[in-house]
Scaffold this motif. Structure first.
Motif, short mmCIF file in Angstrom:
data_model
loop_
_atom_site.label_atom_id
_atom_site.label_comp_id
_atom_site.label_asym_id
_atom_site.label_seq_id
_atom_site.Cartn_x
_atom_site.Cartn_y
_atom_site.Cartn_z
N PRO A 168 0.82 -1.22 0.00
CA PRO A 168 0.00 0.00 0.00
C PRO A 168 0.85 1.27 0.00
O PRO A 168 2.03 1.25 0.37
CB PRO A 168 -0.82 -0.13 1.29
N LYS A 169 0.22 2.35 -0.41
CA LYS A 169 0.92 3.62 -0.56
C LYS A 169 1.54 4.11 0.74
O LYS A 169 2.67 4.58 0.76
CB LYS A 169 -0.07 4.67 -1.10
N ASP A 170 0.81 3.98 1.85
CA ASP A 170 1.35 4.48 3.11
C ASP A 170 2.60 3.70 3.53
O ASP A 170 3.52 4.26 4.14
CB ASP A 170 0.29 4.46 4.22
N GLU A 171 2.64 2.42 3.19
CA GLU A 171 3.83 1.63 3.53
C GLU A 171 5.00 2.04 2.63
O GLU A 171 6.15 2.09 3.09
CB GLU A 171 3.55 0.14 3.41
N LEU A 172 4.73 2.34 1.36
CA LEU A 172 5.78 2.81 0.47
C LEU A 172 6.37 4.13 0.97
O LEU A 172 7.57 4.37 0.85
CB LEU A 172 5.24 2.98 -0.95
N VAL A 173 5.51 4.98 1.52
CA VAL A 173 6.00 6.24 2.10
C VAL A 173 6.97 5.94 3.24
O VAL A 173 8.01 6.58 3.38
CB VAL A 173 4.82 7.11 2.57
N ASN A 174 6.62 4.95 4.07
CA ASN A 174 7.52 4.57 5.16
C ASN A 174 8.84 4.04 4.61
O ASN A 174 9.92 4.35 5.12
CB ASN A 174 6.86 3.52 6.05
N TYR A 175 8.77 3.22 3.55
CA TYR A 175 9.99 2.73 2.91
C TYR A 175 10.86 3.91 2.47
O TYR A 175 12.08 3.91 2.65
CB TYR A 175 9.67 1.88 1.68
N SER A 176 10.22 4.88 1.84
CA SER A 176 10.97 6.02 1.32
C SER A 176 11.65 6.82 2.42
O SER A 176 12.64 7.51 2.18
CB SER A 176 10.05 6.93 0.50
N ASN A 177 11.11 6.73 3.62
CA ASN A 177 11.70 7.41 4.78
C ASN A 177 12.68 6.53 5.54
O ASN A 177 13.14 6.89 6.63
CB ASN A 177 10.60 7.90 5.72
N GLY A 178 12.98 5.35 4.99
CA GLY A 178 13.95 4.47 5.62
C GLY A 178 13.37 3.55 6.68
O GLY A 178 14.12 2.87 7.38
N VAL A 179 12.06 3.52 6.79
CA VAL A 179 11.40 2.63 7.76
C VAL A 179 10.92 1.40 6.99
O VAL A 179 9.90 1.46 6.29
CB VAL A 179 10.23 3.34 8.46
N LEU A 180 11.66 0.29 7.12
CA LEU A 180 11.36 -0.88 6.30
C LEU A 180 11.12 -2.15 7.10
O LEU A 180 10.15 -2.88 6.86
CB LEU A 180 12.49 -1.12 5.28
N LEU A 181 11.99 -2.47 8.01
CA LEU A 181 12.03 -3.80 8.60
C LEU A 181 10.77 -4.17 9.38
O LEU A 181 10.41 -5.35 9.43
CB LEU A 181 13.26 -3.94 9.51
N ASP A 182 10.11 -3.21 9.99
CA ASP A 182 8.95 -3.54 10.82
C ASP A 182 7.63 -3.36 10.07
O ASP A 182 6.56 -3.39 10.69
CB ASP A 182 8.94 -2.70 12.09
N GLN A 183 7.70 -3.19 8.75
CA GLN A 183 6.48 -2.95 7.97
C GLN A 183 5.78 -4.28 7.63
O GLN A 183 6.44 -5.30 7.41
CB GLN A 183 6.81 -2.18 6.71
N PRO A 184 4.45 -4.27 7.55
CA PRO A 184 3.71 -5.54 7.44
C PRO A 184 3.95 -6.32 6.16
O PRO A 184 3.84 -7.55 6.16
CB PRO A 184 2.24 -5.10 7.53
N HIS A 185 4.29 -5.66 5.06
CA HIS A 185 4.47 -6.36 3.78
C HIS A 185 5.94 -6.57 3.41
O HIS A 185 6.22 -7.15 2.37
CB HIS A 185 3.79 -5.59 2.65
N PHE A 186 6.85 -6.11 4.26
CA PHE A 186 8.26 -6.11 3.86
C PHE A 186 8.82 -7.52 3.71
O PHE A 186 9.55 -7.81 2.75
CB PHE A 186 9.10 -5.33 4.87
N ALA A 187 8.50 -8.42 4.63
CA ALA A 187 9.02 -9.79 4.55
C ALA A 187 8.54 -10.48 3.28
O ALA A 187 9.31 -11.13 2.57
CB ALA A 187 8.61 -10.59 5.78
N GLU A 188 7.26 -10.31 2.97
CA GLU A 188 6.71 -10.93 1.76
C GLU A 188 7.34 -10.32 0.52
O GLU A 188 7.64 -11.02 -0.46
CB GLU A 188 5.20 -10.76 1.74
N LEU A 189 7.54 -9.00 0.53
CA LEU A 189 8.17 -8.32 -0.61
C LEU A 189 9.55 -8.87 -0.88
O LEU A 189 9.91 -9.20 -2.02
CB LEU A 189 8.23 -6.81 -0.35
N MET A 190 10.37 -8.99 0.16
CA MET A 190 11.74 -9.44 -0.04
C MET A 190 11.79 -10.91 -0.43
O MET A 190 12.70 -11.33 -1.15
CB MET A 190 12.57 -9.19 1.23
N TYR A 191 10.83 -11.68 0.02
CA TYR A 191 10.76 -13.08 -0.44
C TYR A 191 10.53 -13.12 -1.94
O TYR A 191 11.19 -13.87 -2.67
CB TYR A 191 9.65 -13.82 0.31
#
Length: 310
Positions: A168-191
């Motif tokens: 989702p867009k709000d999670e991408l905003v967090n990624y862009s701010n360097g907040v990645l590891l604790d985000q709900p979709h990050f593990a699935e994305l990296m898999y």
């Protein structure tokens, strides 16, 4: 009898699903050998196959056309970058040094350093570097090798994976701010990224050699990194592979690969909204009213149905 057939079909499906789940799908991965690249370049430059065969038999002679072909092949698999030269951690995959030879790497570097003529063309420089590997490093490898992604291909890989996971867009905003590891979709994305990119295969594990070919970090090939990966695998509960990938990334790869920075960069590009276009100047127009007669639509016909089995 029907019950037995149903069981057989179910068993075959289970076997097929298992085989596909163990890395038989190609995803976004390319494996090729040197000769494939050489002959692809032959097609690009319209060199007949019989001529290519002669070049191979004669050990790639120092001729202008061969130089052009070799340069093309090296660029194709990422072993040469114009302006900076040989990419050692990619080029070395295509040659096999003898087990008793301990000086092949230094000898090849010295050869390249002494074989770079001043003001030579990029094709000549690439050819000379290739000949140093061909004569000094080891025998030309005939097996298919992992081909690293270019910077643009890595960006496409990440963008496609983000879209597939539907981050989702709000999670991408967090990624862009360097907040990645604790985000709900990050593990699935990296898999998805590591599986689609050929860095991880279900049933086979993490391919550190492919990661090394991609990023060139020598720490990826150390015993310590392998031990970290083995420990994460041993502690995994065996349920979701995305959890295993997340552990690999956090415990073993975070500091020696640029994945977090790459995801942040791509997310930033996706959430950056361009400025709205300038409004068009308003114009006064005169409209005329016309009366038209309407005809009823033709009777509707049922839509075609494709790929439907009775």
């Amino acid at each position: 009898m029907r019950f037995n057939i149903a069981c057989l079909v179910f068993t075959l499906c289970a076997i097929t699903s298992t085989s596909y789940a163990q890395g038989n799908l190609q995803h976004y991965v390319i494996y090729k050998n040197f000769d494939t690249f050489f002959r692809e370049c032959g097609e690009y430059f319209e060199v007949p196959n019989c001529t290519l065969d002669e070049y191979v038999v004669n050990a790639y002679p120092d001729e202008p056309e061969v130089q052009k072909l070799i340069h093309c092949a090296l660029v194709g698999f990422g072993g040469w970058v114009g302006g900076s030269g040989v990419v050692e951690y990619v080029m070395s995959n295509f040659f096999n040094p003898a087990p008793e030879d301990t000086c092949y790497a230094d000898r090849t570097r010295e050869c390249i350093q002494n074989a770079q003529p001043l003001c030579a063309s990029n094709a000549t420089l690439a050819y000379k570097a290739f000949q140093c590997y061909y004569r000094q490093y080891g025998n030309l490898n005939q097996t298919a090798q992992f081909i690293p992604n270019s910077d643009l291909e890595l960006q496409v890989l990440l963008e496609t994976s983000i879209a597939a996971v539907n981050v989702p867009k709000d999670e991408l905003v967090n990624y862009s701010n360097g907040v990645l590891l604790d985000q709900p979709h990050f593990a699935e994305l990296m898999y998805v990224v590591l599986l689609r990119g050929g860095y991880y295969y279900p049933g086979q594990g993490l391919f550190l050699n492919n990661l090394y070919t991609q990023f060139g970090s020598s720490e990826l090939l150390t015993p310590e990194t392998q031990q970290c990966v083995d420990a994460a695998t041993a502690a995994w509960d065996g349920q979701y592979q995305r959890d295993l990938i997340y552990t690999y990334l956090v415990n073993c790869l975070q500091k020696i690969t640029p994945w977090l920075q790459l995801v942040q960069n791509v997310a930033t590009s996706l959430v950056t909204v361009p400025p709205p276009p300038c409004p068009q100047p308003s114009t006064t127009t005169t409209t005329t009213t016309t009366t038209t007669s309407t005809t009823p639509p033709p009777p509707s016909t049922p839509p075609q149905c494709y790929n439907i089995r009775n």
